[in-house]
Design an enzyme around this catalytic site. Structure first.
Site, PDB file in Angstrom:
ATOM      1  N   HIS A   1     -17.258 -11.528   6.519  1.00 22.58           N
ATOM      2  CA  HIS A   1     -16.002 -10.825   6.778  1.00 22.58           C
ATOM      3  C   HIS A   1     -15.258 -11.487   7.927  1.00 22.58           C
ATOM      4  CE1 HIS A   1     -13.505  -7.291   8.243  1.00 22.58           C
ATOM      5  NE2 HIS A   1     -13.105  -7.497   7.004  1.00 22.58           N
ATOM      6  N   HIS A   2     -13.951 -11.693   7.716  1.00 16.15           N
ATOM      7  CA  HIS A   2     -13.052 -12.191   8.756  1.00 16.15           C
ATOM      8  C   HIS A   2     -11.854 -11.257   8.840  1.00 16.15           C
ATOM      9  CE1 HIS A   2     -14.487 -16.672   8.295  1.00 16.15           C
ATOM     10  NE2 HIS A   2     -15.375 -15.911   8.909  1.00 16.15           N
TER      11      HIS A   2
ATOM     12  N   GLU B   1      -6.990  -6.887  -2.335  1.00 21.23           N
ATOM     13  CA  GLU B   1      -6.509  -5.512  -2.228  1.00 21.23           C
ATOM     14  C   GLU B   1      -5.088  -5.466  -2.793  1.00 21.23           C
ATOM     15  OE1 GLU B   1      -6.767  -2.131   1.265  1.00 21.23           O
ATOM     16  OE2 GLU B   1      -5.928  -4.086   1.756  1.00 21.23           O
TER      17      GLU B   1
ATOM     18  N   HIS C   1      -7.886  -8.990   1.720  1.00 21.89           N
ATOM     19  CA  HIS C   1      -7.213  -7.718   1.967  1.00 21.89           C
ATOM     20  C   HIS C   1      -5.963  -7.939   2.806  1.00 21.89           C
ATOM     21  CE1 HIS C   1     -10.104  -4.387   0.685  1.00 21.89           C
ATOM     22  NE2 HIS C   1     -10.481  -5.499   0.083  1.00 21.89           N
ATOM     23  N   GLU C   2      -4.988  -7.035   2.646  1.00 19.85           N
ATOM     24  CA  GLU C   2      -3.636  -7.229   3.178  1.00 19.85           C
ATOM     25  C   GLU C   2      -3.126  -8.614   2.769  1.00 19.85           C
ATOM     26  OE1 GLU C   2      -5.894  -4.336   4.868  1.00 19.85           O
ATOM     27  OE2 GLU C   2      -6.190  -6.374   5.564  1.00 19.85           O
TER      28      GLU C   2
ATOM     29  N   GLU D   1       0.829  -1.206   0.000  1.00 15.95           N
ATOM     30  CA  GLU D   1       0.000   0.000   0.000  1.00 15.95           C
ATOM     31  C   GLU D   1       0.863   1.255   0.000  1.00 15.95           C
ATOM     32  OE1 GLU D   1      -3.374  -0.132   2.622  1.00 15.95           O
ATOM     33  OE2 GLU D   1      -3.418  -2.317   2.573  1.00 15.95           O
TER      34      GLU D   1
ATOM     35  N   GLU E   1      -9.628   3.623   0.696  1.00 18.05           N
ATOM     36  CA  GLU E   1      -9.741   4.002   2.101  1.00 18.05           C
ATOM     37  C   GLU E   1      -8.682   5.015   2.526  1.00 18.05           C
ATOM     38  OE1 GLU E   1      -7.138   0.295   2.199  1.00 18.05           O
ATOM     39  OE2 GLU E   1      -8.828   1.069   1.062  1.00 18.05           O
TER      40      GLU E   1
END
Length: 847
Positions: free
Chosen positions: A368-369, A457, A438-439, A165, A463
């Site tokens: 979502h986790h 992501e 994500h990540e 990122e 964000e």
């Protein structure tokens, strides 16, 4: 000998192979025991001889004792059909050279090399075959080199074992130290390259570093285990493919299927449950501080709130709703030891009821986790959590790994985590669940083998606009030529409330038209319309999002320059969508509609920056027009600073009403707009202020941190107000109070003094607890000019600029002293209590 006759000349252990169109040529050689490869394109060398090999722990290195034992050449032409993607099918035509190497010496080991050349680039990998002299091994360094022939222009992000990122930098190759992949380059002949990897399986992620001061040579640098080992393996064993995409146009890099082609076919025999979709979600509201992830008075993931999102999705034809914060344990996030319960909901959320409500309305719930980096905790619960989702009917999930990794010393991109991410995808496939990670580890084409690995992501997404200096307009027109070459990205576009911060500190750095264009340009098969639903109500622009597909039959990148602009056309069935985006510069582009069907008229809905669109003052102004277009028409598109343009085209029905905008009228309107855009405000323009302290002597009684020097001493009185990028225009003080004296040069009438401070709790940047203004005629004896105290509490609004000011009846003074008290350590209510606190100061304005 077959290589010699069919593919090139052999001499002194040198072997050549061409791509099917013969434009790319690879030469492999062994010289004094060292294995090397080199690459040319159209007879111009791009990569000069570059070494191959490994270093091991407790074993001899495989670097300098090679001999060629045998070779084999084959050719494959096997196009395949995609489950989803930017095209419905993929060409897969390559020529392969297999080289069997063995070592000279008493206990020789064997190493296989595979080189595959496509028309759009090449890939090569290592294989350790089963053998008695090499069973288990621990790689300490993969010595794959990329020795470039010139100081290529390069777009890159810094090498980072935990995050991708970052904003992209554009520099000569010689200025790079370490980079993540993909890394994109352009040579002096305008040939483009992208270096990455494919089929990353049971191996460490690859970064690239410069070794021994060699300015034009990069070497693979694998992400290590906590003990320093890079890869632990057992023969037989294959590495990922090292990939080099090559194109004459930057746009052609985007249309390449090379990364996917180097992966194995799908192992999921019945893929009928894998369905690309658009989705909305309870997510952006948390970044806007309207909701919290954890339970409480502002909890976002309630049954009632989720149902309202489902109702909106049904009304607008959106396939899914993401719910973050539904499960217990969010209070522990960012505490350094995240512990969540992935099967138990908060009291105000009923999972089964919400899923059933969604099913009744034909809307999928996206689970979502958030692991927070606590991998042992997640792996203990993973099977039960996926089983629960399968039982209640959740078939898509977003996973997250935001936080420091546990166990200690594990990196996000090392072999241990690569294997973890794969276990998640495999377990999800077992329970018929699609994954949005994500990540994550970067995409390397695994979506071909596991098409339930939908998107991820792995880059700097939307964000960042919510709580930082944000993503520049240049960033979003760089991503298609860099990060997105690796695979789909969940950038989360579609923010309509662009200037969301009442303090003016944070915003989205685009126009509304560009947000729409992102649905065409920034590909993801699970594409989020990211804003809160209240910002979509009664918005005609949302019609474009409703219509835009998430899987395509055909993709044409019409034009573009990396970091400057891009225009892309995509087809789904008979419908076409065109997206154009620009950087900070207003721009016109000409789009040829040669890709349309002959003898067919199309109704085109044009969503464009309006005549009144201004990046600074009115970025959400949008114009929607209808026009009739045909194959061969030339459309002129005008875009404001940070702007864009989006078209939706569908074949016209017979008896069409032609009383719409003509192409000529559309183009003339675009030219008129451009005249306005060139006069309007642009991204990057900073407000200049005038005050008595400009060009006066400043004396700092406490020195700012060198990491945040802004404009040196003059940042405090240089007449330039800093934005949210505290690293360039602000002066930061770590655990120190600020104290500064300004010499006005002579006794001067002054009526007010103020100073600005930045607050960002996420970055440990706090407002000062006390600010004082004093004056003196001689520079020695100061008297207080009033006082303003400020106690930092838990309920202080986050992410803002705060101005401290003192006004008075004009007084004669020469010296002005400003002090600001730092709390030094963060308070107990903070997410990082006890750690260092910063204050960031900018612009002492004297009037």
């Amino acid at each position: 000998m077959s290589i010699c006759f069919a593919f090139g000349v052999c001499a002194n252990d040198k072997y050549m192979i061409d791509s099917p169109d013969k434009r790319i040529k690879l030469t492999f050689s062994v010289k004094t025991g060292i294995a090397q490869y080199q690459v040319s394109y159209d007879r111009v060398e791009l990569i000069k001889p570059s070494t191959l090999g490994f270093k091991f722990q407790s074993q001899a290195n495989m670097l300098a004792n090679f001999v060629v034992e045998s070779t084999d050449v084959s050719e494959v032409n096997a196009p395949w059909k995609k489950v989803w993607g930017q095209t419905s099918t993929a060409e897969n035509h390559y020529r392969q050279l297999k080289v069997v190497l063995s070592e000279s010496g008493e206990f020789p080991r064997r190493l296989h090399l595979y080189f595959r050349l496509f028309n759009d680039g090449l890939g090569f990998r290592y294989e350790f075959p089963e053998q008695k002299n090499l069973t288990t091994f621990a790689i300490t360094s993969e010595e794959t080199e990329f020795a470039f022939t010139d100081n290529y222009t390069t777009w890159w992000t810094p090498g980072d074992y935990d995050s991708y990122e970052h904003l992209y930098k554009k520099t000569p190759l010689s200025q790079i130290t370490a980079v993540n992949t993909p890394i994109t380059m352009k040579d002096k002949n305008d040939v483009f390259l992208s270096i990455h990897e494919a089929a990353l399986t049971n191996y460490a992620g690859m970064t690239l570093i410069k070794k021994n001061g060699q300015a034009l040579r990069l070497t693979s640098d694998l992400v290590p285990w906590p003990d320093g080992i890079k890869v632990k393996g057992k023969a037989p064993f294959k590495t990922p493919w090292r990939t080099i995409q090559i194109a004459k146009r930057a746009a052609d890099l985007i249309e390449s299927n090379l990364i996917e082609n180097l992966n194995e076919p799908s192992v999921i025999t019945d893929s009928s449950w894998i369905k690309p979709m658009k989705y909305i979600g309870i997510w952006w509201g948390m970044h806007m501080r309207k909701y919290t992830w954890e339970s409480g008075p502002k909890h976002g993931a309630t049954t009632e709130n989720t149902k309202s999102y489902i109702d909106f999705a049904k009304q607008h034809g959106i396939g899914g709703v993401l719910v973050e914060g539904w499960n217990q344990g969010w209070e522990t996030w960012h505490t350094g030891h995240n512990v969540q319960d992935f099967t138990t909901a908060y009291d105000d959320f009923d999972l089964a009821e919400v899923v059933q409500y969604g099913r009744k309305n034909n809307i999928a719930l996206i689970g979502h986790h958030e692991t927070g980096g606590n991998i042992p905790m997640y792996e203990q619960q993973m099977e039960a959590a996926f089983k629960l989702y399968n039982e209640v009917g959740v078939h898509a999930i977003k996973t997250g790994y935001a936080g420091k990794m546990h166990p200690e010393g594990v990196f996000h991109h090392g072999q241990q985590m690569v294997n973890h991410y794969r276990r998640v995808v495999e377990l999800a496939a077992k329970y018929r669940i699609m994954v949005n990670a994500h990540e994550p580890i970067k995409p390397t084409g695994i979506r071909r083998t596991y098409p339930n690995m939908m998107t991820r992501e792995g880059g700097r997404g939307m964000e960042w606009n919510g709580w930082s200096e944000g993503n520049s307009p240049e960033h979003t027109v760089t991503l298609p030529f860099t990060r997105l070459l690796a695979g789909p990205m969940d950038y989360t576009p579609g923010i309509f409330n662009i200037q969301f911060d009442p303090h003016g500190q944070y915003r989205v750095h685009s126009t509304l038209a560009k947000q729409l264009a992102m649905f065409v340009v920034l590909y993801s098969p699970m594409q989020m319309a990211a804003d809160m639903i209240e910002n979509y109500h009664e918005q005609p622009a949302f019609k474009f999002i409703e219509e835009a597909p998430t899987s395509w039959d055909e993709t044409n990148v019409l034009q573009g320059e990396i970091g400057d602009f891009i225009t892309m056309a995509r087809r789904s069935g008979e419908q076409w969508f065109i997206g154009s985006m620009t950087d900070e510069h207003p721009r016109t582009v000409s789009v040829s509609l040669d890709f349309l069907e002959e003898d067919t008229s199309y109704i085109a809905w044009a969503y464009s920056d309006a005549m009144t669109t201004d990046f600074q003052d009115s970025p959400a102004d949008l114009e929607i027009n209808e026009l009739v277009v045909n194959k061969g028409d030339q459309l002129t598109i005008a875009m404001a600073s940070g702007g864009g343009h989006a078209f939706y085209l569908t074949p016209a029905k017979k008896g069409i009403d032609f009383q719409r905008l003509t192409v000529t009228q559309h183009n003339e309107l675009a030219r008129e707009k451009m005249l306005k855009f060139e006069q309007g405000k642009k991204y990057g323009e900073i407000t200049q202020v005038k005050h008595l302290a400009i060009n006066k002597t400043i004396r700092l009684l406490t020195q700012y941190d060198q990491g945040y020097i802004g404009g040196d001493n003059n940042a405090l009185i240089d007449g330039v107000k800093g934005g949210s990028d505290y690293k360039t225009l602000w002066q930061g003080y770590r655990k120190k109070d600020l104290s500064v004296v300004i010499d006005l040069g002579e006794l001067t009438h002054v009526s007010s003094i103020d100073i600005g401070f930045l607050q960002s709790i996420l970055h440990s940047i706090m407002l000062p607890t006390e600010v004082r203004f004093s004056q003196s005629e001689d520079g020695n004896n100061f008297t207080l000019l009033g006082k303003e105290s400020y106690e930092t509490k838990a309920n202080v609004p986050d992410y803002q600029q705060k101005k401290f000011q003192v006004a008075f009846t004009p007084k004669r003074m020469r010296y002005i002293k400003v002090t600001a008290k730092n709390m030094s350590t963060l308070p107990q209510w903070h997410i990082r209590p006890g750690q260092e606190a910063f204050i960031f100061a900018d612009e002492i304005i004297v009037k």
